[in-house]
Design an enzyme around this catalytic site. Structure first.
Site, PDB file in Angstrom:
ATOM      1  N   CYS A   1      74.573  18.853   2.159  1.00 47.12           N
ATOM      2  CA  CYS A   1      75.590  18.724   3.009  1.00 47.12           C
ATOM      3  C   CYS A   1      76.852  19.290   2.406  1.00 47.12           C
ATOM      4  CB  CYS A   1      75.824  17.361   3.817  1.00 47.12           C
ATOM      5  SG  CYS A   1      75.991  15.899   2.739  1.00 47.12           S
TER       6      CYS A   1
ATOM      7  N   ASP B   1      68.489   3.502  -0.482  1.00 45.36           N
ATOM      8  CA  ASP B   1      69.888   3.602  -0.480  1.00 45.36           C
ATOM      9  C   ASP B   1      70.419   3.015  -1.526  1.00 45.36           C
ATOM     10  OD1 ASP B   1      71.577   5.316   1.667  1.00 45.36           O
ATOM     11  OD2 ASP B   1      72.656   3.881   0.885  1.00 45.36           O
ATOM     12  N   SER B   2      71.490   3.222  -2.147  1.00 46.15           N
ATOM     13  CA  SER B   2      72.221   2.301  -2.996  1.00 46.15           C
ATOM     14  C   SER B   2      73.275   1.391  -2.310  1.00 46.15           C
ATOM     15  CB  SER B   2      73.069   3.051  -3.924  1.00 46.15           C
ATOM     16  OG  SER B   2      73.911   4.014  -3.380  1.00 46.15           O
TER      17      SER B   2
ATOM     18  N   ARG C   1      66.172  14.468  12.585  1.00 46.99           N
ATOM     19  CA  ARG C   1      65.303  13.405  12.602  1.00 46.99           C
ATOM     20  C   ARG C   1      64.398  13.204  13.584  1.00 46.99           C
ATOM     21  NH1 ARG C   1      70.908  10.521  11.440  1.00 46.99           N
ATOM     22  NH2 ARG C   1      71.483  11.043  13.631  1.00 46.99           N
TER      23      ARG C   1
ATOM     24  N   ASP D   1      68.130  13.620   1.480  1.00 45.47           N
ATOM     25  CA  ASP D   1      69.367  13.688   2.241  1.00 45.47           C
ATOM     26  C   ASP D   1      70.765  13.378   1.478  1.00 45.47           C
ATOM     27  OD1 ASP D   1      71.270  14.369   4.294  1.00 45.47           O
ATOM     28  OD2 ASP D   1      70.963  12.687   5.570  1.00 45.47           O
TER      29      ASP D   1
ATOM     30  N   PHE E   1      68.149   8.254   0.498  1.00 46.48           N
ATOM     31  CA  PHE E   1      69.388   8.130   0.720  1.00 46.48           C
ATOM     32  C   PHE E   1      69.405   7.889   2.297  1.00 46.48           C
ATOM     33  CE2 PHE E   1      69.163  11.355  -2.621  1.00 46.48           C
ATOM     34  CZ  PHE E   1      69.914  11.058  -3.348  1.00 46.48           C
TER      35      PHE E   1
HETATM   36  N1  SAH Z   1      70.026  10.280   5.948  1.00 49.37           N
HETATM   37  C1  SAH Z   1      70.970   9.459   6.648  1.00 49.37           C
HETATM   38  C2  SAH Z   1      72.415   9.872   6.000  1.00 49.37           C
HETATM   39  C3  SAH Z   1      72.401   9.805   4.671  1.00 49.37           C
HETATM   40  S1  SAH Z   1      74.082   9.719   3.871  1.00 49.37           S
HETATM   41  C4  SAH Z   1      71.014   9.418   8.140  1.00 49.37           C
HETATM   42  O1  SAH Z   1      70.262  10.176   8.897  1.00 49.37           O
HETATM   43  O2  SAH Z   1      71.810   8.715   8.556  1.00 49.37           O
HETATM   44  C5  SAH Z   1      73.980   9.578   2.275  1.00 49.37           C
HETATM   45  C6  SAH Z   1      73.399   8.225   1.663  1.00 49.37           C
HETATM   46  O3  SAH Z   1      73.512   8.207   0.245  1.00 49.37           O
HETATM   47  C7  SAH Z   1      74.608   7.161   1.871  1.00 49.37           C
HETATM   48  O4  SAH Z   1      73.965   6.189   2.714  1.00 49.37           O
HETATM   49  C8  SAH Z   1      74.804   6.616   0.362  1.00 49.37           C
HETATM   50  O5  SAH Z   1      75.128   5.066   0.407  1.00 49.37           O
HETATM   51  C9  SAH Z   1      73.799   7.066  -0.201  1.00 49.37           C
HETATM   52  N2  SAH Z   1      73.717   7.200  -1.644  1.00 49.37           N
HETATM   53  C10 SAH Z   1      74.895   7.792  -2.522  1.00 49.37           C
HETATM   54  N3  SAH Z   1      74.714   8.013  -3.864  1.00 49.37           N
HETATM   55  C11 SAH Z   1      73.287   7.237  -3.887  1.00 49.37           C
HETATM   56  C12 SAH Z   1      72.437   6.930  -4.932  1.00 49.37           C
HETATM   57  N4  SAH Z   1      72.717   7.594  -6.287  1.00 49.37           N
HETATM   58  N5  SAH Z   1      71.188   6.628  -4.847  1.00 49.37           N
HETATM   59  C13 SAH Z   1      70.906   5.911  -3.523  1.00 49.37           C
HETATM   60  N6  SAH Z   1      71.694   6.294  -2.465  1.00 49.37           N
HETATM   61  C14 SAH Z   1      72.575   6.970  -2.653  1.00 49.37           C
END
Ligand code: SAH
Length: 392
Positions: A335, A247-248, A209, A295, A225
């Site tokens: 991940c 994010d979803s 980050r 991510d 995400f």
């Molecule tokens: N980058 C973030 C962590 C990401 S974790 C950080 O630094 O804190 C992955 C995220 O993807 C989660 O918040 C989850 O809600 C989201 N997610 C999962 N499937 C998704 C989709 N199809 N579309 C959008 N978001 C999604």
């Protein structure tokens, strides 16, 4: 002590000190071990190789506590916890008050994860061995200097594979007055330890980050995400010209908005939407960005899911490349323990090819140092990222 006797030749990975014993390698069980009990693991010739926690329902039938054979007692578990926590003390002051104190197998504590947010520790007990020592783990964490409470978040799906029910709640200490907070590289984040993902925050992406913050000045940034806004807020802090974050999860975005306000960083566009669909919509609308973060969640929890996951990774990376302005950068992560760094690079290379862009790797990105990877446990290196720049 109870014994697990391996089939002939199946002691090889143990001799390389890989800490998992799979059910298929076991010839027989001697004694009557219950879930979580310590068992001595023996080669077919009877040689004792390790002491491990027995998990009768899991494919991973036992996880190694130690390579010398002895009784596993409370003092042993407590000592491992304090050793793991002490090994994090070298982190420079001012970087963060959120740290992973215990990182499972890589700390000699299979199935145990513990993240510290200021004065609170959030623990996950994910295997029968971890469950067996729940009280000892809780006491050891509560006894660490500056810790006032321990919260349990043993509600990850992997518990079911071990035959364990989900469980979460306060384990030690009193309920906090306000929300949990972590300050990372000067930015404040509210952490939803009760309902958030994992232990509430993705500490593993801390360094990455900051890396994004340093790249963001004057750029249009897309954070895919985004969860509670980790990358998006760092982009704003770094002087990004515009930030869009997707994010979803509604609750994740709610926390992201709170986090933006906490840091007086306004101007991000938060979209509650599916990334796969939204990237297609952006492509069709001709929307482009200078810097894109991908991510996604763990698309391949194990190697068995790798093929399907590979298609999904390729899909989002291909779309990511298509949405980049000339000379733009993609920060792309996986991940998934089931996708090796090598395979990940191949998938991303395939995506660039199909997107018709020339891209070069400007850096490999990893989990932060408080998420160490034991050399004998490559599965510990679940988080890998590529920093890529496309041609002008
Ligand atoms: N980058 C973030 C962590 C990401 S974790 C950080 O630094 O804190 C992955 C995220 O993807 C989660 O918040 C989850 O809600 C989201 N997610 C999962 N499937 C998704 C989709 N199809 N579309 C959008 N978001 C999604």
């Amino acid at each position: 002590m109870h014994k697990l006797i391996l089939k002939p030749g199946r002691e090889k990975s143990l001799k390389r000190r890989h800490p998992w014993i799979f059910s298929g390698g076991i010839d027989r069980v001697e004694g009557d071990p219950q879930a979580g009990d310590a068992v001595v693991v023996c080669a077919a010739d009877g040689a004792a190789l390790a002491v491990a926690a027995y998990s009768p329902q899991s494919q991973i039938r036992a996880r190694v506590w130690d390579w010398t054979v002895h009784d596993i007692d409370a003092a042993f578990i407590a000592q491992r916890i304090t050793r793991a926590a002490a090994s994090r003390s070298a982190l420079p002051a001012g970087v963060t008050d959120g740290l992973r104190l215990v990182h499972g197998e890589s700390d000699g504590l299979p199935g145990i994860v513990a993240d510290r947010y200021d004065d609170t520790v959030v623990v996950q007990l994910l295997s029968t061995g971890a469950e067996r020592w729940r009280d000892v783990v809780a006491d050891a964490l509560a006894g660490l200097s500056g810790v006032v409470r321990v919260i349990e978040r043993s509600d990850a799906d992997v518990r079911a594979l071990e035959g364990l029910q989900a469980r979460s709640g306060l384990l030690r200490g009193a309920v906090a007055n306000g929300p949990l907070m972590v300050t990372e590289h000067g930015l404040k984040f509210s952490v939803d330890a009760e309902h958030g993902h994992k232990t509430g925050f993705y500490l593993d992406q801390r360094d990455n980050r900051l890396a994004l913050r340093k790249l963001a000045r004057g750029k249009t940034v897309l954070d895919c995400f985004c969860y509670s806004g980790g990358f998006a807020l760092n982009a704003l802090a770094g002087g990004a010209a515009a930030v869009t974050a997707i994010d979803s999860s509604g609750p994740a975005l709610e926390t992201a908005r709170i986090n933006a306000a906490l840091n007086q960083l306004s101007g991000a566009e938060w979209l509650e939407a599916d990334v796969f669909k939204t990237l297609r919509a952006f492509r069709d609308a001709g929307r482009t960005f200078d810097l894109i973060v991908l991510d996604p969640p763990k698309l391949a929890p194990t190697a068995a899911h790798a093929e399907k996951a590979a298609r999904a990774y390729k899909d989002i990376n291909l779309l990511g490349f298509k949405l980049l302005n000339p000379g733009g950068m993609l920060m792309s992560y996986s991940c998934s323990g089931g996708i090796s760094p090598d395979l990940f690079q191949k998938i991303v290379a395939g995506a660039a090819l199909d997107a018709g862009v020339d891209a070069r790797i400007e850096g490999w990105l990893h989990g932060a140092a408080d998420h160490p990877v034991a050399l004998n446990f490559p599965e510990g290196e679940y988080l890998k990222g590529l920093l890529l720049r496309v041609g002008v």
